[in-house]
Design an enzyme around this catalytic site. Structure first.
Site, PDB file in Angstrom:
ATOM      1  CG  ASP A 186      -1.808   1.184   1.332  1.00  0.00           C
ATOM      2  OD1 ASP A 186      -1.527   2.192   0.640  1.00  0.00           O
ATOM      3  OD2 ASP A 186      -2.794   1.126   2.077  1.00  0.00           O
ATOM      4  CE1 TYR A 211      -8.499  10.729  -9.820  1.00  0.00           C
ATOM      5  CE2 TYR A 211      -9.423  12.256 -11.430  1.00  0.00           C
ATOM      6  CZ  TYR A 211      -8.713  11.098 -11.140  1.00  0.00           C
ATOM      7  OH  TYR A 211      -8.219  10.325 -12.165  1.00  0.00           O
ATOM      8  CB  THR A 237     -10.892   1.458 -17.406  1.00  0.00           C
ATOM      9  OG1 THR A 237     -11.602   2.524 -16.772  1.00  0.00           O
ATOM     10  CG2 THR A 237      -9.677   1.989 -18.116  1.00  0.00           C
TER      11      THR A 237
HETATM   12  P1  NAD Z   1      -8.024   1.530 -11.491  1.00  0.00           P
HETATM   13  O1  NAD Z   1      -8.873   1.863 -10.308  1.00  0.00           O
HETATM   14  O2  NAD Z   1      -8.557   0.570 -12.486  1.00  0.00           O
HETATM   15  O3  NAD Z   1      -6.592   1.004 -11.022  1.00  0.00           O
HETATM   16  C1  NAD Z   1      -5.840   1.689 -10.033  1.00  0.00           C
HETATM   17  C2  NAD Z   1      -4.905   0.690  -9.376  1.00  0.00           C
HETATM   18  O4  NAD Z   1      -4.228   1.399  -8.337  1.00  0.00           O
HETATM   19  C3  NAD Z   1      -5.667  -0.472  -8.719  1.00  0.00           C
HETATM   20  O5  NAD Z   1      -5.101  -1.702  -9.084  1.00  0.00           O
HETATM   21  C4  NAD Z   1      -5.530  -0.181  -7.238  1.00  0.00           C
HETATM   22  O6  NAD Z   1      -5.519  -1.341  -6.428  1.00  0.00           O
HETATM   23  C5  NAD Z   1      -4.198   0.565  -7.193  1.00  0.00           C
HETATM   24  N1  NAD Z   1      -4.093   1.335  -5.964  1.00  0.00           N
HETATM   25  C6  NAD Z   1      -5.029   2.138  -5.423  1.00  0.00           C
HETATM   26  N2  NAD Z   1      -4.601   2.592  -4.230  1.00  0.00           N
HETATM   27  C7  NAD Z   1      -3.365   2.065  -4.025  1.00  0.00           C
HETATM   28  C8  NAD Z   1      -2.438   2.148  -2.962  1.00  0.00           C
HETATM   29  N3  NAD Z   1      -2.702   2.859  -1.856  1.00  0.00           N
HETATM   30  N4  NAD Z   1      -1.268   1.462  -3.068  1.00  0.00           N
HETATM   31  C9  NAD Z   1      -0.991   0.728  -4.162  1.00  0.00           C
HETATM   32  N5  NAD Z   1      -1.853   0.609  -5.208  1.00  0.00           N
HETATM   33  C10 NAD Z   1      -3.036   1.272  -5.133  1.00  0.00           C
HETATM   34  O7  NAD Z   1      -7.692   2.942 -12.166  1.00  0.00           O
HETATM   35  P2  NAD Z   1      -7.260   3.249 -13.674  1.00  0.00           P
HETATM   36  O8  NAD Z   1      -8.480   3.646 -14.420  1.00  0.00           O
HETATM   37  O9  NAD Z   1      -6.403   2.196 -14.235  1.00  0.00           O
HETATM   38  O10 NAD Z   1      -6.397   4.590 -13.458  1.00  0.00           O
HETATM   39  C11 NAD Z   1      -4.982   4.580 -13.309  1.00  0.00           C
HETATM   40  C12 NAD Z   1      -4.510   6.009 -13.110  1.00  0.00           C
HETATM   41  O11 NAD Z   1      -4.947   6.827 -14.191  1.00  0.00           O
HETATM   42  C13 NAD Z   1      -5.055   6.661 -11.843  1.00  0.00           C
HETATM   43  O12 NAD Z   1      -4.078   7.502 -11.270  1.00  0.00           O
HETATM   44  C14 NAD Z   1      -6.222   7.481 -12.352  1.00  0.00           C
HETATM   45  O13 NAD Z   1      -6.505   8.555 -11.511  1.00  0.00           O
HETATM   46  C15 NAD Z   1      -5.707   7.917 -13.715  1.00  0.00           C
HETATM   47  N6  NAD Z   1      -6.769   8.235 -14.686  1.00  0.00           N
HETATM   48  C16 NAD Z   1      -7.608   7.270 -15.188  1.00  0.00           C
HETATM   49  C17 NAD Z   1      -8.603   7.614 -16.125  1.00  0.00           C
HETATM   50  C18 NAD Z   1      -9.533   6.580 -16.750  1.00  0.00           C
HETATM   51  O14 NAD Z   1     -10.336   6.929 -17.620  1.00  0.00           O
HETATM   52  N7  NAD Z   1      -9.472   5.320 -16.397  1.00  0.00           N
HETATM   53  C19 NAD Z   1      -8.742   8.931 -16.524  1.00  0.00           C
HETATM   54  C20 NAD Z   1      -7.896   9.893 -15.975  1.00  0.00           C
HETATM   55  C21 NAD Z   1      -6.899   9.537 -15.076  1.00  0.00           C
END
Ligand code: NAD
Length: 455
Positions: free
Chosen positions: A269, A361, A396
């Protein structure tokens, strides 16, 4: 065909369903072309490339040489025979210094506009406005940005993109990587972006092997799923040994991914007090250099500000911002980032434009942009780059859960009328992780199909 979860792309292309889509006045998104596998040395082989320049421009020779080395068939535009479509257009406008020279944009592009292939790539180069001290010269350089953003909106409905490289006079030898990315289908979902190519960061000898990250060590946080997983896969394709980090609750998925990629997993974490030390100790047992650090893990806890609890605010700050700053401090203290290392932070267009219900956020993601721009200046002398990647609507598991009407609005409100794929984000991260991206640092690049949100 590229896998996607957008039925409208199939309906719009269907023989029977296409007319219905047109009749209903729905957007007609084009199936975007994407590349599979690692970069090839001849990435642009057999592609028709129209190249031109404003008189007095300084990047043309470097551009031609780079494109030819990638196997592209470079032809002078706008003179083009009608028998074949133009797949890539590169226009060097670094010589634009006054109002009259801006007209050459029109002269060059008008004849080409009807000859563009579907999913064409357009790249325009301009002088770095900060290097143009004369008001009129700076006006010309920044005017090109308005032109390129508009061009991107006009060609987007055909799945094409247009991007601008602001190239410093001393950085024309750094164009290979940016041209390879922006001229190929690797940049399928990046459009309307101005990107600066400068020479502040010392370059390292580039690995000209096909597998450009061979033997390099990469860390990706939040790698168990989504964008982090796609990024880990993409970096491994380029030869990197990827250390996949995620929360202990995701250990099974993490172990499976690491085994599949020949990497390693670290269940951690990143907000725990000892996380930075644990990560650094883990790395020091394997390497003296961390080549690529991708801060991808991130969370949302959305609430309108009136209802935002302290816990929701603090948790988002802890994962999205504080953990990154703390890990960087520990990595710096251990001297793990060295000349040629690359750091990439996942921001968001929420951080650029703001988004109702995401005050926590958006604050954390906007903060990352400022962090990367200031940290980039500190790291430059050591030959290290840091950039932010700001995704828009990406298909996603997370976005599948958004209510239908809001999801459709988010998905369509961009120049390409569709959402991006995790692979599109992974491609941008990978470009920034490569040795050839030394000219790009301290910036935020959006991968959003030129979303209407924000600038
Ligand atoms: P997701 O929720 O599918 O995956 C995030 C991963 O981070 C998960 O596997 C989770 O377990 C891990 N995580 C969360 N807290 C954690 C911690 N404390 N320690 C270790 N791991 C941790 O999210 P995603 O859609 O793949 O997004 C990835 C990144 O891209 C994020 O930073 C998100 O804010 C950013 N983002 C995503 C989108 C989108 O459309 N999916 C858009 C803009 C930005």
């Amino acid at each position: 065909m590229t896998p996607h979860s957008d039925p409208l792309i199939d309906y719009a292309a269907g023989r029977w369903t296409g007319p219905v889509v047109r009749f209903l006045g729905l957007p007609k998104p084009v199936q975007l072309k994407r590349e599979a596998g690692p970069y090839r040395l001849n990435e642009l082989e057999n592609h028709n490339i129209a190249v031109g320049a404003v008189e007095g421009s300084y990047a043309l020779d470097a551009v031609k040489q780079a494109l030819q080395q990638m196997g592209g068939m470079v032809r002078p535009g706008p003179v083009w025979d009608n028998s074949s479509k133009v797949e890539i257009v590169v226009f060097d406008a670094t010589g634009c210094r006054d109002v009259a020279s801006l007209s050459q944009l029109r002269t060059f592009f008008v004849p080409l506009m009807r000859q563009l292939a579907e999913c064409a790539r357009i790249v325009v180069l301009a002088a770095d406005p900060l290097e143009c001290e004369q008001p009129v010269a700076r006006a010309a350089a920044t005017g090109i940005e308005g032109f390129v953003r508009t061009l991107a909106k006009e060609v987007g409905r055909k799945g094409s993109t247009a991007n601008l490289l602001y190239v410093s006079r001393d950085a024309v030898d750094r164009l290979d990587g940016p041209l390879r990315f922006f001229c190929s289908h690797r940049s399928a979902y990046v459009s309307g972006r101005p990107v600066r190519v400068g020479n502040e960061v010392k370059p390292v000898t580039s690995n000209k092997e096909a597998l450009r990250l061979k033997g390099k060590i990469a860390v990706v946080t939040g790698a168990a799923r989504g964008l982090g997983q796609a990024t880990a896969i993409r970096l491994a394709e380029e030869g990197a040994k990827v250390i996949c980090v995620d929360v202990p609750g995701a250990k099974a998925a993490l172990d499976e991914l690491a085994a599949q990629l020949g990497g390693e997993s670290l269940a951690l974490d990143i907000t725990s007090a000892d996380a930075p030390t644990i990560l650094v100790q883990f790395l020091l047992k394997k390497t003296q250099v961390l080549d690529v650090l991708v801060h991808n893990a991130g969370i949302t806890r959305d609430k309108m500000l009136a209802n935002m609890t302290e816990a929701q605010w603090e948790l988002v700050m802890a994962v999205n911002l504080k953990a990154i700053i703390d890990i960087d401090a520990a990595v710096d203290a251990a001297g793990l980032l060295q000349a040629g290392s690359r750091e990439i932070c996942l921001s968001s267009i929420s951080g650029v434009a703001g988004n109702a219900g995401q005050s926590n956020y958006a604050t954390s993601k906007a903060a990352l942009m400022g962090y990367a721009s200031a940290r980039g200046k500190l790291l430059a002398a050591d030959g290290i780059t840091i950039n932010c990647v700001a995704p828009g609507f990406i298909e996603t598991e997370m976005t599948k859960k958004i209510p239908l009407m809001i999801r459709e609005a988010g998905r369509r409100m961009n120049a390409l009328s569709q959402g991006g794929l995790p692979r599109d984000v992974a491609e941008l991260v990978t470009f920034l992780a490569l040795p050839e991206s030394s000219g790009v640092s301290a910036q935020t690049i959006r991968v959003c199909g030129q979303a209407m949100l924000g600038a």
